[in-house]
Every structure is written in structure tokens, then in C-alpha cells.
Design a protein around this motif. Structure first.
Motif, mmCIF file in Angstrom:
data_model
loop_
_atom_site.group_PDB
_atom_site.id
_atom_site.type_symbol
_atom_site.label_atom_id
_atom_site.label_comp_id
_atom_site.label_asym_id
_atom_site.label_seq_id
_atom_site.Cartn_x
_atom_site.Cartn_y
_atom_site.Cartn_z
ATOM 1 N N LEU A 199 1.210 3.477 -3.098
ATOM 2 C CA LEU A 199 0.119 4.359 -3.527
ATOM 3 C C LEU A 199 0.148 5.705 -2.794
ATOM 4 C CD1 LEU A 199 -2.739 1.695 -3.587
ATOM 5 C CD2 LEU A 199 -1.607 2.692 -5.580
ATOM 6 N N LYS A 200 1.198 5.954 -2.048
ATOM 7 C CA LYS A 200 1.283 7.169 -1.246
ATOM 8 C C LYS A 200 1.256 8.422 -2.126
ATOM 9 C CE LYS A 200 4.126 9.516 2.224
ATOM 10 N NZ LYS A 200 5.395 9.497 3.006
ATOM 11 N N SER A 201 0.552 9.446 -1.649
ATOM 12 C CA SER A 201 0.489 10.738 -2.341
ATOM 13 C C SER A 201 0.814 11.852 -1.346
ATOM 14 C CB SER A 201 -0.905 10.966 -2.939
ATOM 15 O OG SER A 201 -1.073 12.310 -3.355
ATOM 16 N N LYS B 56 -9.129 -0.535 -0.694
ATOM 17 C CA LYS B 56 -9.423 0.607 0.176
ATOM 18 C C LYS B 56 -10.908 0.962 0.185
ATOM 19 C CE LYS B 56 -4.829 2.679 -0.545
ATOM 20 N NZ LYS B 56 -4.354 2.556 0.848
ATOM 21 N N PHE C 250 -4.376 9.135 -1.320
ATOM 22 C CA PHE C 250 -3.499 8.199 -2.025
ATOM 23 C C PHE C 250 -3.608 8.480 -3.513
ATOM 24 C CE2 PHE C 250 -7.354 6.170 -0.426
ATOM 25 C CZ PHE C 250 -8.037 5.842 -1.590
ATOM 26 N N HIS D 94 0.810 -1.223 0.000
ATOM 27 C CA HIS D 94 0.000 0.000 0.000
ATOM 28 C C HIS D 94 0.841 1.270 0.000
ATOM 29 C CE1 HIS D 94 -4.241 -1.439 0.596
ATOM 30 N NE2 HIS D 94 -3.572 -2.564 0.837
ATOM 31 N N SER D 95 2.080 1.173 0.500
ATOM 32 C CA SER D 95 2.932 2.364 0.551
ATOM 33 C C SER D 95 3.249 2.888 -0.848
ATOM 34 C CB SER D 95 4.234 2.051 1.297
ATOM 35 O OG SER D 95 4.969 1.035 0.624
#
Length: 499
Positions: free
Chosen positions: A428-430, A454, A435, A425-426
Motif C-alpha cells: 500500500l506504499k505511496s 490502519k 499510503f 502493508h508494504s
């Protein structure tokens, strides 16, 4: 084409063509042995002369067979007897149907259902044979000015069985196979249509026709303007660039108890995908009409279960839109608010399938679903991982994943499970939104699944990435109709478990 079953012995039959199995090293199957005795060793004599070895897929069409009531006999190579499995059985089943269809045989009696196929009972042998036959004879020529016609097409196939006691399960196999084949052909037709015909409004029309044909089904269509008003910002960010308005289409089949929770199947319906502002390369872009393969499979599933008149509640939900590079299309860097309230930074407008699906997956919470399975041609990365043989499976629920894998093994409509661990999931970090819609090249199929996860925390959910299995390219270009057999079996298993 019509399909029947009858009980009896292979040497006492009358048919336009009798189909008999020959194993490797010229070994006659038990049914072929009976006919060989009837014909005073005619078949074994032909084999000794070297005309056929019995290798998998070999065929030999015989005429004017002495002492036989059949006009023709088709000998079919089945390979090594101990290795005659489902894959080999399906392969020869498709081949013999094509041969008979092209050689003027109008009715055939198939004895291959009496052979031992590894791990399969009579129901499955008949069902696999009919599904393979219908798949082999499918053609898409409705848009050609001149249709190809077979002068004397194959019209009737009868499967020989040992005993009249086997008739009930044999007839059930025929009913199920014909229903699933109709659904699979419907899926192929929709997917093979070009984007100028098959757009979101066309899909809505097809859903309305289904509801007219089947009393247990009703349809509800949400227009783009309604979706914008309710806050489905991710969906609208994709559909707004097209002159064709996007739609969410709910096909509600209520064949079960009124208060029973429905199974919900959600299909990605990008009827044409240019990539939007993140424009795709021109070569092969015509195949992006297949980006609605998930939606097409949901339509096929709904037709199949309605044909079988199953006592269960099922919702087929389609998120339909075009992804076009217009002046009002979304730009890389845009941030949108989804129906769930979460915000997404659009790093790539060609990662649009997850944007229409995430709002659909939020909307279907209203049905209080028993399970939710989405089907989508979501990532090219799944082809790198699994090729064109298996569909990628991801899930937030182990029992549901195992249920899908079991149905996959039963139908040979293969899936392979991929992880959606928190570790991914990291990616997809924004820095600017909750995200992003892109996780980069590593594990591209998995991060797409993580994105969808999510929006599915309120129910048991699975995701099927069919980008590698929904269609073929090259000389055999066309939709495969997958995973309609798999989806249909999931529903059939649920009905069987409840009965």
C-alpha cells in the motif's frame, strides 16, 4: 407461514401431509417404521417396488394411505444414515418445503426433526429447518406488474418432537428462527432493489422506519455536507460524484445496561458502483446494485435482534454512497485526507468501499465499542480465493476471530480467516501520501483488509469480505441474505455468555 411444535408419535398424527425420512438402501427411519406398521407394511411395500431408494434429495408423495389419518405422506430421501449432517438436512428441508408449497398442501407435520443429525440438538434442528423453509419460499416480485400466486400455498408446518419437556427449547428455536428469517428477508429485499430506488436516502428512510417499529431503537443520520465539514474526506471523495448525497446512518439498539459498551457492526453501503472514473466493464454491471450487501446485512441484523428483543446494546452503522463517474468525481491520483487525519492516494476509484469504510471506522470510535465488525462486498479477489461458499475473515484480535469462527460453525454461515500480517502493508506504499488505496493484484483481499486495519487500532476489530457470498448470479440471481445468520449468532452468543 406459521410454525409450531408438538410432541407425540408419528403413527398417531393427523395432518394434511406427514413428512417421513427414508435412508439409503430403502431403510425406514424410526418414525417411518411406526407408520409402516400402522399401514400394514404399505410404505415398505412401496419401497420394495423400486419407487424410491432413499438417496439424498429423493422424494415420493403418497396419497390415500390405508389406516392413516393423514391425507398425504411425503417420503424424503436422506442418504446414508451415518452421513446425515447439517448440510444434507438443510438441503432436504428446502426441497420438501418447495414441493409442499407447489402441490396444494396447506399444513404439514414434519418428522425429520426427530432424526439424528450429526452434532446437532433439537434446538438447532428446528431452527435450521425453519430458516431453510423461509429461505426456500422467499421471492422478490414487488416490482413486477403481475405477481405470481400459489393457488393453495403451504400455510402451516408443525415439527414433531419426542417429549413435552422439549417444548421450551423448541419454541425458543422457532422464535429465533423467525426473527433471523425476517432479518434475512429484509436484507434480501434491500439488496435486490435497483439503484434507482435503493439509494442512500432510501436507506436512511428504512432506518427511520425501523426506529418507529421498535422502541429500543433510535436513528441518527449524517448528511454528506456534515461529513465534509467534519473532515471525512475519504467518504466524500466517493459520494461527491453522485447526484444522490451520501449518508452515514447510525441505528442504535439499546436493549442492555445503559453503561454497557455496544457491539458495533459497520456495513459498506455503495448502493450502486460504476467504478467511478476507473469505470467497470459494462457486462454484469447491473449486479453492482449488490455492492451495498454489507449495509443490507446490517439492516437485517438490526431487525433480527429487535424482533428477538435481546438484552444487549448494538450499533448498526452504514456508510451509504453511490460511486458515479461525474465531472466532479475523484480521479486516479487524487489525494484525500481521511477523518483520522491520515492521507490516501486514490490509485483506483473502483477501490471505493475501503474509502467510505475507513471514515466510518474512525467515526464509530465515539461509541467506545466492545467490538467492531465491518461487513463489505469489498474485493473480487476474495472470490478467487474462497469461491462463493465462504466469507473472508480478517481481524486484529485472535479471540474475536475465534468468536466469529465459532458462530460460523454453529450456523453453517461459513467464514475462513486470512492473514493481515505487516508483510502485506508494504503493497500500500505511496510516494505522495501516507499510503494508497490499492495494493495490486497479489493478495488483493488481504491488502484491502490491511488498509482498513490502519483505522482500527483503538479497538478490537474484524472484517468480513462478503463479495463472494452476498448474492448469486445466473438463473438464480438474487441476494442470499448472508451473513445475517452469522451476525445474529454472534450477538446471541454474547447474550448467552452474559446471562
Amino acid at each position: 407461514m406459521e410454525f409450531f411444535v408438538k410432541s407425540g408419535s408419528s403413527d398417531k398424527q393427523k395432518a394434511g401431509c406427514l413428512i417421513l425420512g427414508i435412508f439409503d438402501s430403502r431403510k425406514l427411519s424410526p418414525q417411518a417404521q411406526l407408520v409402516d406398521e400402522l399401514t400394514d407394511g404399505y410404505l415398505s411395500g412401496i419401497l420394495r417396488s423400486g419407487d424410491m431408494e432413499g438417496k439424498l434429495g429423493q422424494t415420493l408423495l403418497l396419497h390415500s394411505i390405508p389406516n392413516s389419518n393423514c391425507d398425504r405422506i411425503l417420503l424424503v430421501g436422506c442418504g446414508k444414515e451415518r452421513e446425515f449432517n447439517v448440510a444434507n438436512y438443510q438441503k432436504v428441508s428446502k426441497k420438501i418445503i418447495k414441493i409442499l408449497h407447489e402441490t396444494g398442501t396447506t399444513d404439514a407435520l414434519n418428522c425429520l426433526t426427530m432424526l439424528n443429525v450429526k452434532g446437532q440438538d433439537l434446538y438447532w434442528k428446528i431452527r435450521f429447518a425453519i430458516e431453510a423453509a423461509n429461505d426456500a419460499l422467499y421471492s422478490f416480485d414487488q416490482l413486477k406488474s403481475k405477481k405470481s400466486e400459489t393457488r393453495k400455498p403451504l400455510r402451516k408446518v408443525t415439527y414433531l418432537i419426542d417429549s413435552r419437556a422439549d417444548l421450551p427449547q423448541s419454541e425458543l428455536a422457532i422464535n429465533h428462527a423467525e426473527a433471523i428469517s425476517k432479518g434475512q428477508s429484509f436484507t434480501k429485499d434491500l439488496a435486490n432493489l435497483p439503484g434507482n430506488i435503493c439509494h442512500p436516502s432510501y436507506l436512511a428512510e428504512q432506518a427511520t422506519k425501523l426506529a418507529e417499529d421498535y422502541a429500543a431503537m433510535s436513528v441518527d443520520v449524517l448528511d454528506e455536507s456534515e461529513l465534509k465539514e467534519m473532515g471525512a474526506g475519504a467518504f466524500v471523495s466517493v459520494s461527491q460524484g453522485s447526484a444522490q448525497p451520501g449518508k452515514m446512518i447510525a441505528m442504535e439498539y439499546m436493549g442492555g445496561e445503559k453503561d454497557a459498551k455496544p457491539l458495533v457492526f459497520v456495513g459498506k453501503g455503495i448502493t450502486f458502483d460504476t467504478g467511478g472514473i476507473s469505470l467497470k466493464p459494462g457486462a454484469g454491471m447491473d449486479e453492482m446494485k449488490y455492492d451495498m450487501g454489507g449495509a443490507a446485512s446490517v439492516f437485517g441484523l438490526m431487525k433480527s435482534i429487535a424482533e428477538m428483543d435481546l438484552p444487549i446494546n448494538v450499533i448498526g452503522f452504514v456508510a451509504a454512497a453511490e460511486n458515479m463517474p461525474a465531472s466532479n468525481a475523484s480521479r486516479p491520483g487524487d489525494i484525500v485526507t481521511t477523518l483520522s487525519g491520515q492521507t490516501v492516494e486514490i490509485l483506483n476509484t473502483d477501490a471505493e468501499g475501503r474509502l467510505v469504510l475507513c471514515d466510518a471506522l474512525t467515526y464509530i470510535e465515539k461509541y467506545d465499542p466492545e467490538i467492531v465488525i465491518d461487513i463489505a462486498t469489498l474485493t473480487g479477489a476474495v472470490i478467487i480465493a474462497l469461491g462463493h461458499h465462504a466469507t473472508g475473515l480478517m481481524s486484529n484480535n485472535n479471540p474475536l476471530a475465534h468468536e466469529i469462527e465459532n458462530a460460523s460453525d454453529m450456523t453453517q454461515d461459513r467464514v475462513w480467516r486470512l492473514p493481515i500480517w505487516d508483510d502485506y502493508h508494504s503493497q500500500l506504499k505511496s510516494n505522495f501520501a501516507d499510503f494508497s488505496n490499492l495494493g495490486g493484484r497479489p493478495a488483493g483481499s488481504i491488502t484491502a483488509g490491511c488498509f482498513l486495519a490502519k483505522f482500527t487500532k483503538k479497538y478490537r476489530w474484524a472484517h468480513l469480505d462478503i463479495a463472494g457470498t452476498a448474492w448469486r448470479s445466473g438463473a438464480q440471481k438474487g441476494a442470499t441474505g448472508r451473513p445475517v445468520p452469522l451476525l445474529s449468532q454472534i450477538v446471541l452468543n454474547r447474550v448467552s455468555k452474559a446471562s
